[in-house]
Design an enzyme around this catalytic site. Structure first.
Site, short mmCIF file in Angstrom:
data_model
loop_
_atom_site.label_atom_id
_atom_site.label_comp_id
_atom_site.label_asym_id
_atom_site.label_seq_id
_atom_site.Cartn_x
_atom_site.Cartn_y
_atom_site.Cartn_z
N THR A 48 0.96 -1.32 0.02
CA THR A 48 0.00 -0.06 0.07
C THR A 48 0.92 1.22 0.09
O THR A 48 2.01 1.24 0.69
CB THR A 48 -0.97 -0.07 1.41
OG1 THR A 48 -1.84 1.13 0.97
CG2 THR A 48 -0.46 0.04 2.41
N GLU A 49 0.89 2.14 -0.86
CA GLU A 49 1.68 3.29 -1.06
C GLU A 49 1.76 4.12 -0.02
O GLU A 49 2.72 5.06 0.00
CB GLU A 49 1.37 3.96 -2.51
CG GLU A 49 -0.14 4.80 -2.52
CD GLU A 49 -1.16 3.79 -3.25
OE1 GLU A 49 -1.15 2.71 -2.98
OE2 GLU A 49 -1.91 4.13 -3.71
N ASN A 50 0.95 4.24 0.75
CA ASN A 50 1.12 4.97 2.11
C ASN A 50 2.26 4.47 3.20
O ASN A 50 2.58 5.01 3.86
CB ASN A 50 -0.13 5.35 2.95
CG ASN A 50 -0.95 4.13 3.24
OD1 ASN A 50 -1.22 3.33 2.57
ND2 ASN A 50 -1.29 3.82 4.31
N SER A 90 8.52 4.18 -0.28
CA SER A 90 7.19 3.65 -1.19
C SER A 90 7.15 3.73 -2.55
O SER A 90 6.73 2.72 -3.16
CB SER A 90 5.97 4.06 -0.31
OG SER A 90 5.04 3.19 -0.50
#
Lengths: 224, 237
Positions: A48-50, A90
């Site tokens: 998840t990019e966060n 990320s």
């Protein structure tokens, strides 16, 4: 027979194509349904990019942790083997080509693999792009999950996108409710048809040249 | 003796000038330094440029700052959300300037500022609206857009624990922009749940080394985080 697959069935179909060991980012919206359809027991790592690898499913009621969110800002959980990292790392994972697959929604995909999924271009719209442009150009395989047609009946597969682009020539495969399309140098290739949809139906709906690799003829008796 | 610890949040945010560029950590509510934002709001600084991934959720924290009319410009990737009604209203009224930056470019521009990079070529956004007017270049057959660093006068970030040297550790996905904003700002102010004794953070596990941090203030355990069980109503939306 039906016209095609519903969202959950399409998510399950996409999940079948994700191999064990893959690192996968599922975009906000319909693609998140794929997480629930991944075969149990296979080790598939969700990014998840966060800032997390090894993301798990929604927490049980009463176990929501506000410090543990996915890219859609929904509460998630951490699986054994998970890791956390800051945003530059990320997005370096994406841009650097370290993600195997990402699955995104779309407003339009062109026959060359251009993607439009962030902005309708309407004058009163407030634009928001988030990580869509980074995902579109970053993952080794960029798949789109979408209905073939808009609510108004227009094809989302087009010759050229009319909405503002998210990425240029970035999509490798499009999973729709009617069929699966591979984006190739020679245009769109239909690899699978759903329900009673035919190649001719798709050509008429999309108004595009389509090559047939569905094997429908060979398999017709088996499937009926 | 070095001590970057401040007694309260009002003292911690003192001296932020009108017209400052302020980075605010957080992705949605995770890692958003709500107590520091409240303290900034209690002061008078105005005509601010805010750099943050979002433009506020609900009515508290960043949303309240945006709604106060003291933010002239926001640099962010994803302002429009289901609960961004405060930003939506201010934007539609023409009272805030928006610079929309793809999330990875935002992160890398912030990282580049802290790392002393003059500019960088990124494939993200090539051929799209966000690359209009920007220098491009083809390198080894791939197309890139030139992007410049994004630095700030002040960064407001949130971490789990810190010590008096400013070493920080985070929790879960609340880490998000904290480490890179800490490095990109002239003055970095970190709120932490708890200030711990120097030497009690495992040096192998420190995420933000103290040299990137100027001020540390303890805000206590956040009421909505207790034994890992969600107890408050605020973060539910």
């Amino acid at each position: 027979m039906s016209a095609g697959l519903d969202r959950a069935a399409l998510a399950a179909r996409i999940a079948q194509d994700i191999a064990e060991g893959s690192v996968v980012n599922l975009g906000i919206g319909a693609p998140t349904l794929i997480a629930d359809a991944l075969p149990a027991g296979l080790e598939i790592i969700l990014h998840t990019e966060n800032g997390m690898l090894g993301m798990g499913p929604r927490p049980a009621a009463g176990r929501i942790d506000p410090d543990l969110l996915n890219a859609g800002k929904q509460p998630v959980t951490e699986l054994p083997g998970a890791s956390y990292f800051h945003h530059a790392d990320s997005f370096g994972m994406m841009r650097g080509g370290h993600l195997d697959i990402c699955v995104l929604g779309a407003f339009q995909v062109s026959e060359h693999g251009d993607l439009a999924n962030w902005h309708t271009g309407a004058p009163d719209a407030i634009p928001a792009v988030g990580g869509a442009m980074d995902l579109a150009i970053g993952a080794k395989h960029v798949w789109v999950m979408t209905d073939l047609l808009t609510r108004d009946g227009a094809s989302k597969l087009v010759t050229e996108c009319t909405y503002p682009l998210t990425g240029v020539r970035c999509v490798s495969r499009v999973y729709t409710d009617r069929a699966v399309f591979d984006v190739t140098a020679g245009g769109l290739v239909v690899t699978e048809l759903f329900g009673d949809t035919t190649l001719d139906d798709l050509r008429e709906l999309a108004g595009l040249e389509l090559r047939d690799a569905s094997g429908r003829h060979e398999n017709e008796e088996m499937r009926s | 003796m070095i001590s970057k610890v401040h007694e309260n949040v009002l003292e911690a945010v003192s001296g932020i000038a009108d017209g400052s560029t302020v980075m605010i950590g957080g992705f949605g509510r995770a890692g958003q330094p709500v107590e520091l934002i409240d303290a900034l709001l209690a002061g008078s600084a105005t005509a601010l440029t805010v750099v943050s991934n979002n433009a506020g959720n609900g009515d508290a924290g960043l949303a309240a700052l945006v709604g106060s009319g003291r933010v002239a410009k926001i640099v962010c990737s994803f302002p429009r959300q289901v609960d961004s009604h405060v930003f939506d209203a201010v934007y539609r009224a023409g009272r805030i300037e928006l610079e929309l930056v793809p999330q990875g470019n935002l992160a890398e521009r912030i990282r580049a500022a802290g790392a002393g990079i003059g500019a960088f070529y990124t494939p993200t956004g090539f051929g799209t609206l966000v690359a209009e007017g920007k220098e491009t270049r083809s390198i080894d057959g791939r197309d890139y857009v030139l992007e410049y660093p994004l630095k700030a006068d002040v960064a407001l970030i949130s971490a789990l624990r810190g010590d008096r040297w400013g070493n920080l550790v985070y929790r879960g996905t609340s880490r998000n922009f904290g480490p890179i904003m800490a490095a990109a700002a002239a003055t970095t102010i970190a709120q932490v749940d708890e200030v711990v004794e120097l030497g009690s953070l495992d040096p192998e596990a420190v995420v933000t080394p103290g040299l990137f941090v100027d001020r540390v203030v303890a805000v206590g355990e956040r009421p909505w985080l207790r034994d890992g069980v969600f107890v408050g109503a605020e973060a539910a939306s």
